[in-house]
Design a protein around this motif. Structure first.
Motif, PDB file in Angstrom:
ATOM      1  N   VAL A 261      41.797  38.071  36.871  1.00 63.74           N
ATOM      2  CA  VAL A 261      41.622  38.592  38.227  1.00 63.74           C
ATOM      3  C   VAL A 261      40.900  37.553  39.091  1.00 63.74           C
ATOM      4  O   VAL A 261      41.232  37.367  40.261  1.00 63.74           O
TER       5      VAL A 261
ATOM      6  N   ARG B 120      38.490  41.643  45.229  1.00 64.22           N
ATOM      7  CA  ARG B 120      37.646  42.514  44.399  1.00 64.22           C
ATOM      8  C   ARG B 120      36.494  43.026  45.251  1.00 64.22           C
ATOM      9  O   ARG B 120      35.945  42.284  46.052  1.00 64.22           O
TER      10      ARG B 120
ATOM     11  N   VAL C 200      40.119  46.373  42.419  1.00 60.00           N
ATOM     12  CA  VAL C 200      40.948  45.203  42.718  1.00 60.00           C
ATOM     13  C   VAL C 200      42.080  45.671  43.625  1.00 60.00           C
ATOM     14  O   VAL C 200      42.712  46.697  43.361  1.00 60.00           O
TER      15      VAL C 200
END
Length: 166
Positions: free
Chosen positions: A78, A89, A101
């Protein structure tokens, strides 16, 4: 839960066929994703999962469970997607311990770029040799196996044991 009986030849053939088909398909899919969008397979899974969510967002823990990936590995992936501007995020507004997210417009654009080739690979390697009935049967069998496997959480998803206090 231990069953020491050996696998019969049909069971063993089914297992090896599944592993080989999975490996061949994943290898080709990974090449296509890398070439058309600069994505790893896991990054594609994350973007596709977010892209399918009505709000375009999911909690990190839900993403980890959905893609069956370690929490630390997911955080790393991520982070790479965030650096590339494909996701953002932020702390969850509902639960301050959670991180949410969200896919960005750039992330959706990358998905739109990779999907046609991705679908072409799936059709060519997996779906074209099968009839519609075969695909339904395969989906049914795999759904049952997936449900069974999901009922036994992977080690990374199991609750953590705390060390005894002294």
């Amino acid at each position: 839960m231990s069953d020491d009986r050996p696998l019969d030849p049909v069971q063993l053939d089914a297992y090896f066929a599944l592993i080989e088909v999975s490996s061949l398909l994943r290898h080709t899919v990974e090449q296509q994703l890398k070439e058309s969008g600069g994505l790893s397979y896991v990054q594609f899974q994350l973007l596709a999962t977010l892209g399918d969510a009505p709000s375009g967002r999911r909690r990190m823990t839900d993403l980890a469970d959905g893609v069956v990936y370690s929490r630390s590995g997911l955080t790393y992936q991520v982070g790479l997607l965030e650096q590339a501007g494909l996701v953002t995020r932020a702390p969850s507004q509902e639960d301050e311990r959670s991180v949410v997210v969200t896919i960005t417009d750039a992330g959706r654009a990358v998905l739109a770029t990779v999907f046609p080739g991705h679908i072409a690979v799936l059709r060519e390697l997996l779906l074209d040799p099968l009839s519609d009935d075969d695909v339904e049967a395969l989906a049914s069998v795999l759904d049952r196996v997936r449900a069974h496997m999901r009922s036994i959480p992977p080690r990374s998803a199991a609750p953590r044991r705390r060390a005894p206090t002294r």
